[in-house]
Design an enzyme around this catalytic site. Sequence first.
Site, PDB file in Angstrom:
ATOM      1  N   GLU A 204       0.810  -1.211   0.000  1.00  0.00           N
ATOM      2  CA  GLU A 204       0.000   0.000   0.000  1.00  0.00           C
ATOM      3  C   GLU A 204       0.844   1.262   0.000  1.00  0.00           C
ATOM      4  O   GLU A 204       0.307   2.373   0.031  1.00  0.00           O
ATOM      5  CB  GLU A 204      -0.953   0.000   1.203  1.00  0.00           C
ATOM      6  CG  GLU A 204      -1.981  -1.108   1.158  1.00  0.00           C
ATOM      7  CD  GLU A 204      -2.817  -1.069  -0.108  1.00  0.00           C
ATOM      8  OE1 GLU A 204      -3.248   0.014  -0.517  1.00  0.00           O
ATOM      9  OE2 GLU A 204      -3.049  -2.150  -0.701  1.00  0.00           O
ATOM     10  N   GLU A 220       5.042   2.413   3.951  1.00  0.00           N
ATOM     11  CA  GLU A 220       3.744   1.744   3.924  1.00  0.00           C
ATOM     12  C   GLU A 220       2.623   2.749   3.676  1.00  0.00           C
ATOM     13  O   GLU A 220       1.463   2.367   3.561  1.00  0.00           O
ATOM     14  CB  GLU A 220       3.502   1.005   5.235  1.00  0.00           C
ATOM     15  CG  GLU A 220       4.505  -0.116   5.473  1.00  0.00           C
ATOM     16  CD  GLU A 220       4.191  -0.925   6.710  1.00  0.00           C
ATOM     17  OE1 GLU A 220       3.447  -1.907   6.594  1.00  0.00           O
ATOM     18  OE2 GLU A 220       4.685  -0.554   7.784  1.00  0.00           O
ATOM     19  N   ALA A 263       1.149   5.123  11.703  1.00  0.00           N
ATOM     20  CA  ALA A 263       0.087   4.600  10.855  1.00  0.00           C
ATOM     21  C   ALA A 263      -1.110   5.549  10.845  1.00  0.00           C
ATOM     22  O   ALA A 263      -1.530   6.055  11.886  1.00  0.00           O
ATOM     23  CB  ALA A 263      -0.349   3.222  11.348  1.00  0.00           C
ATOM     24  N   LYS A 303       2.072  27.479  16.162  1.00  0.00           N
ATOM     25  CA  LYS A 303       1.630  26.775  14.957  1.00  0.00           C
ATOM     26  C   LYS A 303       2.708  25.782  14.553  1.00  0.00           C
ATOM     27  O   LYS A 303       3.902  26.028  14.756  1.00  0.00           O
ATOM     28  CB  LYS A 303       1.345  27.765  13.837  1.00  0.00           C
ATOM     29  CG  LYS A 303       0.089  28.590  14.062  1.00  0.00           C
ATOM     30  CD  LYS A 303      -0.268  29.424  12.857  1.00  0.00           C
ATOM     31  CE  LYS A 303      -1.593  30.160  13.086  1.00  0.00           C
ATOM     32  NZ  LYS A 303      -1.982  30.981  11.910  1.00  0.00           N
ATOM     33  N   SER A 319      -5.712  12.628  24.655  1.00  0.00           N
ATOM     34  CA  SER A 319      -6.904  11.795  24.524  1.00  0.00           C
ATOM     35  C   SER A 319      -8.099  12.342  25.286  1.00  0.00           C
ATOM     36  O   SER A 319      -9.233  11.897  25.073  1.00  0.00           O
ATOM     37  CB  SER A 319      -6.603  10.365  24.995  1.00  0.00           C
ATOM     38  OG  SER A 319      -6.203  10.364  26.352  1.00  0.00           O
TER      39      SER A 319
END
Length: 343
Positions: A204, A220, A263, A303, A319
């Site tokens: 990919e 990847e 990822a 920024k 989170s």
Amino acid sequence: MATFSIAFGTATKNRDGKIIEAFFPTPRLNPSDELVAAVAEVIGYSEGNQVFEITAEQCPQLATAFASQGDEQNAQFAEKAAQSATPLVMVILASDEKPQSVAEGFLKLQLISNRLVQPHGTVLDGIFGLLHNIAWTNQGAIDLPELAERQIEARLAGETLTVDCVDKFPKMVDYVVPAGVRIADTSRVRLGAHVGEGTTVMHEGFINFNAGTTGVSMVEGRISAGVMVGNGSDIGGGASIMGTLSGGGTVVVSIGENSLLGANAGLGFPLGDRCTVESGLYVTAGSKVRMLDAQGQEVEIVKARDLAGKPDLLFRRNSVTGQIECLTNKSAVELNSELHSNN
């Protein structure tokens, strides 16, 4: 002034007699004045950037000219070409300027894929408008207006004409396979990609033209046009780097050495050495980043573009609050040497 490049190869023409692609087995960057002079005497070259259609009758003289200057690879090609009915082409670029012909454009793309120049190392302005949209098939390049008839001809002859893709850029490996690389799906690396020695491109993974890697990398995700990835850096599965054709504009987005784009992460500003962008986090140049000290306390909000090129940074998303945070990357990225082995 030194000549920028010289190349001798084959060409494909459409039915109008126009060159739609060109292959150069051994292009030369900054050839010697003596080599250019020896070739010029055979083909009548004087100055500037020019494309010459070469006849089979000229090939023995060209073989002698190349051999006289120690270019045995092109000399051998010229000897073989003398027996071929394939159209032949010679390109001499006195200077590195905007390409004016298909043959010039293909030469420049092959200079990059042969690792003779790096992306941004040669002028490619206007190349999209210059190149034809081509059907790349098991019978070579076919101009699109001719494709339907060629398919019919093949079927009537009991054959199948397989179309691999329809694009202005063919896959790189049909022109050059650089040493020391692994490419799981060759259709995902375009001609004009710079694939560094030690790079692995997984199924990919994708590398556009005028982009690529400098050395060992596990790709990847997507390396967009204009992007360079430094030695020892990895692009995680589904990750994307914003290029000059995908929103990056004139800013050259790059990744330094020994960094990791996790990822499904994304990057829209130049990342420095030994940096990590955690999985799933997309950081654009305008993203507001909360800077943390060693104790995890906020120092300031900046920024992302203000952090361009700075080393040893870890980018993550809180989170709880959803804010993008940045702190010192305490653990250097350790690359999996087994995965990166190309032997």
